[in-house]
Design an enzyme around this catalytic site. Structure first.
Site, PDB file in Angstrom:
ATOM      1  N   GLU A 109       0.872  -1.263  -0.023  1.00  0.00           N
ATOM      2  CA  GLU A 109       0.076  -0.008   0.014  1.00  0.00           C
ATOM      3  C   GLU A 109       0.768   1.199   0.035  1.00  0.00           C
ATOM      4  O   GLU A 109       0.514   2.407   0.225  1.00  0.00           O
ATOM      5  CB  GLU A 109      -0.848  -0.054   1.258  1.00  0.00           C
ATOM      6  CG  GLU A 109      -2.081  -1.129   1.151  1.00  0.00           C
ATOM      7  CD  GLU A 109      -3.190  -0.835   2.359  1.00  0.00           C
ATOM      8  OE1 GLU A 109      -4.271  -0.328   1.694  1.00  0.00           O
ATOM      9  OE2 GLU A 109      -3.082  -1.176   3.412  1.00  0.00           O
TER      10      GLU A 109
ATOM     11  N   HIS B 114      -0.508   5.704   7.890  1.00  0.00           N
ATOM     12  CA  HIS B 114      -1.779   4.931   7.324  1.00  0.00           C
ATOM     13  C   HIS B 114      -1.766   3.645   8.345  1.00  0.00           C
ATOM     14  O   HIS B 114      -0.916   2.906   8.920  1.00  0.00           O
ATOM     15  CB  HIS B 114      -1.492   4.170   6.048  1.00  0.00           C
ATOM     16  CG  HIS B 114      -2.624   2.863   5.787  1.00  0.00           C
ATOM     17  ND1 HIS B 114      -3.856   3.205   5.789  1.00  0.00           N
ATOM     18  CD2 HIS B 114      -2.274   1.532   5.597  1.00  0.00           C
ATOM     19  CE1 HIS B 114      -4.578   2.188   5.558  1.00  0.00           C
ATOM     20  NE2 HIS B 114      -3.530   1.096   5.458  1.00  0.00           N
TER      21      HIS B 114
ATOM     22  N   HIS C 228      -4.737   0.991  10.579  1.00  0.00           N
ATOM     23  CA  HIS C 228      -5.971   0.205  10.971  1.00  0.00           C
ATOM     24  C   HIS C 228      -6.410   0.378  12.355  1.00  0.00           C
ATOM     25  O   HIS C 228      -7.067  -0.713  12.872  1.00  0.00           O
ATOM     26  CB  HIS C 228      -5.899  -1.277  10.400  1.00  0.00           C
ATOM     27  CG  HIS C 228      -5.048  -1.585   9.251  1.00  0.00           C
ATOM     28  ND1 HIS C 228      -4.581  -2.663   8.898  1.00  0.00           N
ATOM     29  CD2 HIS C 228      -5.119  -0.652   7.931  1.00  0.00           C
ATOM     30  CE1 HIS C 228      -3.948  -2.612   7.677  1.00  0.00           C
ATOM     31  NE2 HIS C 228      -4.275  -1.450   7.257  1.00  0.00           N
TER      32      HIS C 228
ATOM     33  N   HIS D  30     -11.561  -0.172   6.755  1.00  0.00           N
ATOM     34  CA  HIS D  30      -9.963  -0.694   6.537  1.00  0.00           C
ATOM     35  C   HIS D  30      -9.394   0.162   7.627  1.00  0.00           C
ATOM     36  O   HIS D  30      -8.659  -0.452   8.237  1.00  0.00           O
ATOM     37  CB  HIS D  30      -9.658  -0.217   5.151  1.00  0.00           C
ATOM     38  CG  HIS D  30      -8.280  -0.382   4.977  1.00  0.00           C
ATOM     39  ND1 HIS D  30      -7.833  -0.525   3.610  1.00  0.00           N
ATOM     40  CD2 HIS D  30      -7.212  -0.743   5.448  1.00  0.00           C
ATOM     41  CE1 HIS D  30      -6.475  -0.611   3.666  1.00  0.00           C
ATOM     42  NE2 HIS D  30      -6.018  -0.726   4.853  1.00  0.00           N
TER      43      HIS D  30
HETATM   44 MN    MN Z   1      -4.050  -0.919   5.031  1.00  0.00          MN
END
Ligand code: MN
Length: 249
Positions: free
Chosen positions: A78, A97, A99, A169
């Site tokens: 990603e 980023h 979760h 996500h």
């Molecule tokens: Mn991810």
């Protein structure tokens, strides 16, 4: 290997460790920062869990998502989240980023918006964007931002804001410095927990039963927080060093 300054590399390693210890990332999730010696690349770890990142794991990646590493190591699938945000946002210096779990419900509920309930999270704003991957990848997709096209769609969702939810996500947080991006990602998770609790206590009153920050309070507290971010950073750094002392790296 990277040609970036050793202080920046060290800070990026520390950022990875802090985000794990503060409950923002676990086996997955990543943090990047712009290269301090060249304007066409950013730094991101190779594909390892954040808590285990060392200086040797830091790689250079360009804004097309191409990894430049003599040893041929790969980075995260990603990485396009980062490359496309840097391309779209010259003001952004660092990207997280994650979760982080308390955030997720706010990306999947239809009437509840993530909004600042406390003075550390004014950067969230009052119309948190939600990236809907189906709009680009279709109904059947793997939920991951694994291409420049998907990264671009995410960057478009983020727009000029500093935080976007990714439906089902996680989230992406950006800032003008690495320390601030790490702090914001931590504060966003904290806000999500507090807002969930406030909404639970408000019961049937729902959103109308919660006294959120005003626009002015959000802006005012955010301006202050940005000037004192060294304090939590130094504390989190020391805490992470102790917490991860026994971790084999
Ligand atoms: Mn991810």
């Amino acid at each position: 290997m990277t040609t970036a300054g050793s202080a920046l590399i060290d800070d990026l390693v520390v950022a990875n460790h802090i985000l794990y210890v503060e409950g923002v990332v676990d086996g997955f999730g990543h943090v990047s920062v712009r290269h301090d010696g060249r304007d066409d690349r950013f730094l991101l770890a190779c594909g390892v869990a954040p808590a285990t990142v060392t200086a040797d794991d830091i790689l250079e990646i360009d804004f097309d998502g191409v990894v430049h590493d003599d040893a041929g190591r790969r980075s995260y699938l990603e990485r396009f989240i980062h490359s496309e945000i840097y391309k779209a946002r010259p003001d952004v210096v660092a990207v997280v980023h994650s979760h982080s779990p308390a955030i997720i419900p706010f990306g999947v509920t239809k009437r509840i918006t993530l909004k600042p309930v406390c003075h550390m999270s004014g950067f969230l704003g009052f119309a948190t964007p939600i990236f809907e991957i189906r709009d680009t990848a279709g109904e059947d997709n793997n939920m991951l931002v694994t291409s420049a096209k998907l990264g671009r769609a995410l960057a478009e969702s983020l727009g000029k804001t500093d935080f976007a939810l990714m439906r089902g996500h996680g989230s992406v947080t950006v800032a003008k410095s690495l320390k601030l991006a790490v702090a914001r990602a931590t504060w966003a998770e904290m806000n999500a927990k507090l807002q969930t609790e406030a909404l639970r206590m408000a019961g049937a009153d729902g959103d109308a039963g919660v006294n959120y920050l005003t626009l002015g309070e959000a802006a005012g507290s955010m301006a202050i927080n940005e000037t004192v971010v060294d304090r939590p950073w130094d504390f989190w750094k020391a805490k992470a060093r102790v917490a991860l002392a026994g971790l084999a790296r």
